[in-house]
Design an enzyme around this catalytic site. Structure first.
Site, PDB file in Angstrom:
ATOM      1  N   THR A   1       0.792  -5.000   3.827  1.00  0.00           N
ATOM      2  CA  THR A   1       0.706  -5.164   5.339  1.00  0.00           C
ATOM      3  C   THR A   1      -0.287  -5.802   5.859  1.00  0.00           C
ATOM      4  O   THR A   1      -0.463  -6.603   6.343  1.00  0.00           O
ATOM      5  CB  THR A   1      -1.137  -3.687   6.207  1.00  0.00           C
ATOM      6  OG1 THR A   1      -1.583  -3.638   5.418  1.00  0.00           O
ATOM      7  CG2 THR A   1       0.251  -2.299   6.136  1.00  0.00           C
ATOM      8  N   ASP A   2      -1.432  -6.242   4.250  1.00  0.00           N
ATOM      9  CA  ASP A   2      -1.815  -7.999   4.460  1.00  0.00           C
ATOM     10  C   ASP A   2      -1.030  -8.694   4.917  1.00  0.00           C
ATOM     11  O   ASP A   2      -1.782  -9.686   6.059  1.00  0.00           O
ATOM     12  CB  ASP A   2      -2.386  -8.429   2.915  1.00  0.00           C
ATOM     13  CG  ASP A   2      -3.861  -7.548   2.971  1.00  0.00           C
ATOM     14  OD1 ASP A   2      -4.139  -6.187   3.563  1.00  0.00           O
ATOM     15  OD2 ASP A   2      -3.809  -7.645   1.972  1.00  0.00           O
TER      16      ASP A   2
ATOM     17  N   SER B   1       0.768  -7.128  -1.448  1.00  0.00           N
ATOM     18  CA  SER B   1       1.387  -8.690  -0.295  1.00  0.00           C
ATOM     19  C   SER B   1       0.582  -9.806   0.425  1.00  0.00           C
ATOM     20  O   SER B   1       0.572 -10.480   0.273  1.00  0.00           O
ATOM     21  CB  SER B   1       1.564  -7.618   1.077  1.00  0.00           C
ATOM     22  OG  SER B   1       1.015  -7.494   1.952  1.00  0.00           O
TER      23      SER B   1
ATOM     24  N   THR C   1       1.051  -0.795  -0.200  1.00  0.00           N
ATOM     25  CA  THR C   1      -0.085  -0.004  -0.020  1.00  0.00           C
ATOM     26  C   THR C   1       0.752   1.455  -0.010  1.00  0.00           C
ATOM     27  O   THR C   1       0.813   2.177  -0.737  1.00  0.00           O
ATOM     28  CB  THR C   1      -0.748   0.095   1.404  1.00  0.00           C
ATOM     29  OG1 THR C   1      -1.864  -1.539   1.122  1.00  0.00           O
ATOM     30  CG2 THR C   1      -1.742   1.152   1.219  1.00  0.00           C
TER      31      THR C   1
END
Length: 330
Positions: free
Chosen positions: A94-95, A61, A15
């Site tokens: 972040t995932d 991610s 992101t």
């Protein structure tokens, strides 16, 4: 602790560097220019030299795979050993950031430089974004001096790479270290085959949560799917359906076939201690090895590193039960 003098920035996508497309936000190249522009506009002058490298392909991610972890490991090792860099900053989505932090914690054992991961919940340049605050905080931390090993800087917090988990899908402080009981035994030394510069290969892993109604044939299908290891997410302190003989036999048969069986707790806090309840002892007797207070991310990353190094099941079980980098012991 020592201040970084020559930083390697590895931009993997995520992101933080996304731009709007017709299909929605997507990873975009050119982040180095954006980062240099932000540094100039904000009047920040890092106390160290730095170089940015873009991974190819750049990833959302959510698409992260083991091969990408291995590519990151290779890029980091080359930057340190060939490029003379003494610190690493990984920009990541972040995932799966906590999964990558855990995997790199075990893939980079013995590498004597700090490795810091960060990212953002909103893209750099978006109104109210946390991107530059996270990036700036990570740069400041590296400039002040960091210990060797993998850590995460996010939302103003610095977190252990093998203890971190994502707890929120939207909040800027979306990462934390859950309070897991960590009383494991530290390994006296890291064996040569587990060090950062040793060959690795992909590993077939599976995660299976226990739940009321899980049938033996369902679990058996997972165990017979060609996996090398299965991580069971058990109840409480490591319990399961101990009166289901067929399920216990499926576990025992899988272990005899050479499938590594590891157990962690489903609970947000606590750990696996098999001997508290008979229901836990029966799982241990079926061939499970305790993951203590490890998170799912840490346990998977550790299994990947151990089996990917070519260890046999018995050796992998032995090292899985020992603390290698702070995942099991404070």
């Amino acid at each position: 602790m020592r201040a970084v003098q020559n930083l390697f920035v590895l931009y993997t996508g995520g992101t933080i560097g996304m731009l709007q497309t017709a299909e929605g936000l997507a990873p975009a190249s050119g982040f180095e220019a954006r980062m240099r522009g932000w540094l100039a506009d904000s009047g920040r002058t890092p106390s160290f030299a730095w170089r940015l490298q873009e991974m190819q392909p750049l990833l959302d991610s959510a698409n992260m795979q083991q091969a990408n972890w291995l590519a990151m490991r290779d890029a980091i090792v080359e930057a340190v050993e060939q490029g003379g860099h003494d610190g690493v900053l990984v920009l990541h989505g972040t995932d799966t950031l906590s999964y990558t932090a855990a995997a790199l914690s075990f893939l980079l054992l013995g590498l004597d430089v700090p490795v810091l991961l960060t990212g953002s919940m909103l893209p750099a340049g978006a109104p109210g974004s946390d991107a530059w605050a996270n990036l700036g905080g990570a740069l400041d931390a590296l400039g002040r001096g960091e210990v060797s090993g993998v850590q995460v800087f996010f939302g103003g917090q610095q977190l252990h790479g093998a203890r971190v988990t994502k707890r929120h899908s939207e909040a800027f402080d979306s990462f934390c270290e859950p309070h897991r009981d960590r009383h494991g035994v530290r390994a006296e030394q890291i064996p040569q085959q587990l060090r950062y510069n040793q060959p690795r290969q992909p590993v077939r892993l599976a995660v299976q949560p226990l739940f009321p109604g899980l049938q033996a044939e369902q679990l058996d299908a997972v165990l017979k799917s060609g996996v090398q290891a299965v991580l069971l997410e058990c109840y409480g302190s490591g319990t399961g359906p101990s009166d289901n003989q067929a399920l216990l036999e499926a576990l025992g048969a899988a272990r005899k076939r050479g499938v590594l069986l590891a157990a962690i707790s489903q609970c947000y806090e606590g750990s696996v201690v098999f001997d508290i309840y008979a229901a836990g002892s029966r799982l241990r007797d079926a061939g499970l090895v305790s993951g203590g207070g490890m998170t799912r991310e840490a346990a998977l990353g550790k299994l990947f590193a151990l089996l990917g190094a070519g260890l046999d099941v018995a050796e992998a079980e032995r090292w899985f039960a020992l603390d290698l980098c702070g995942e099991l012991a404070e």
